[in-house]
Design an enzyme around this catalytic site. Structure first.
Site, PDB file in Angstrom:
ATOM      1  N   TYR A 113       4.245   5.691   1.047  1.00 27.37           N
ATOM      2  CA  TYR A 113       5.079   4.753   0.291  1.00 27.37           C
ATOM      3  C   TYR A 113       4.639   4.701  -1.175  1.00 27.37           C
ATOM      4  O   TYR A 113       5.457   4.818  -2.086  1.00 27.37           O
ATOM      5  CB  TYR A 113       5.019   3.359   0.922  1.00 27.37           C
ATOM      6  N   LYS A 143       6.722   5.873  -4.672  1.00 32.04           N
ATOM      7  CA  LYS A 143       6.993   4.995  -5.822  1.00 32.04           C
ATOM      8  C   LYS A 143       6.357   5.546  -7.098  1.00 32.04           C
ATOM      9  O   LYS A 143       6.884   5.360  -8.188  1.00 32.04           O
ATOM     10  CB  LYS A 143       6.526   3.571  -5.515  1.00 32.04           C
TER      11      LYS A 143
END
Ligand SMILES: NC(=O)c1ccc[n+]([C@@H]2O[C@H](COP(=O)([O-])OP(=O)(O)OC[C@H]3O[C@@H](n4cnc5c(N)ncnc54)[C@H](OP(=O)(O)O)[C@@H]3O)[C@@H](O)[C@H]2O)c1
Length: 252
Positions: A144, A148
């Protein structure tokens, strides 16, 4: 003004749609959950024209189809995304591949295709919803955070190209800390940190997008975290991030 928002069926995207309904002539709302999109359309259509598209952004073809179907977009908000939590050797590879497709590839395709259109008419804005996770390594949420980081670096690079071209097109990134949405359930985490209110984050995001800000960082604690990571080596930040993630590991 025509505004396209991905991930509009829930959380920050849905709240940004509610705010944009007061400002836009036309809203195009994208997510998979048709029922939730229909409910939102019903809520907002007294305020503006609303088109909903129920589609899965993990498919490259679907991303290209959105661009073919939805032209003359003034504001693109790439927001659809999700996370997962756990040791990298124990998390689901399939979920991570879908995460990379949603959080990176869909952002990449939509940013590129709409940016070309916007550059041609020398107007438009793109808001890429990243995260404070996008400025640091994230052990126990490795994929994750990495997705990002991609969004942050891509947007920073595009911003410089636009500046050099003296383009009037704007790109911005939203970097929130924990926000009270459906994110935790999907990511299998329990935040021990204070969570921001989704509507407040959405309001802050739109206000600062309108002001032309590039880094949109809601909340003093998150602003301090962003400043902190600039002065510490990544190896130390990774240790802090590990401790923080360990405390919020859910069912893994
Ligand atoms: N909540 C936080 O703590 C936090 C912090 C920083 C950044 N963010 C970022 O904020 C953005 C919005 O998340 P949120 O917190 O509002 O979470 P959320 O309530 O779970 O909303 C996520 C949205 O993304 C959509 N989505 C997910 N996968 C999709 C797919 N394959 N195709 C189409 N749409 C998809 C979901 O719609 P469907 O399920 O209907 O498809 C939903 O509308 C994400 O990019 C997230 O990484 C969140």
């Amino acid at each position: 003004m025509k505004v396209l928002i991905t991930g509009a069926s829930s959380g920050i995207g849905r709240d940004m749609a509610r705010i944009m309904a007061q400002k836009a002539d036309e809203l195009v709302l994208v997510a998979r959950d048709l029922k939730k999109l229909e409910e939102l359309k019903q809520e907002l259509e007294s305020k503006t024209k609303v088109e909903i598209i129920s589609i899965d952004l993990t498919s490259e073809e679907n991303c290209k189809e959105i661009h073919n179907r939805v032209q003359n977009v003034d504001i693109l908000i790439n927001n659809a995304g999700f996370g997962d939590c756990g040791d990298f050797t124990k998390t689901s590879l399939e979920k991570e591949i879908n995460m990379i497709k949603t959080n990176i590839i869909a952002y990449h395709i939509l940013t590129k295709l709409y940016l070309i259109d916007m550059k041609n008419k020398d107007s438009g804005k793109i808001l890429n919803v990243a995260s404070i996770a996008g400025v640091m390594p994230g052990p126990l949420m490795a994929t994750y955070y990495a997705t990002k980081n991609y969004v942050v670096r891509l947007s920073e690079a595009i911003r410089e190209e636009l500046k050099k071209d003296k383009s009037k097109v704007q790109i911005s990134i939203l970097c929130p800390g924990p926000v009270n949405t459906n994110f935790n359930k999907v990511a299998n985490v329990k935040f021990n940190l204070r969570e921001a209110n989704s509507m407040k984050v959405a309001e802050y995001a739109i206000k600062n997008l309108e002001k032309g800000k590039f880094y949109i960082v809601p909340g003093m604690d998150v602003k301090f975290a962003r400043i902190g990571v600039r002065f510490l080596p990544n190896s130390i930040i990774a240790k802090f991030a590990y401790m923080a993630q360990k405390r919020k590991l859910g069912g893994n």
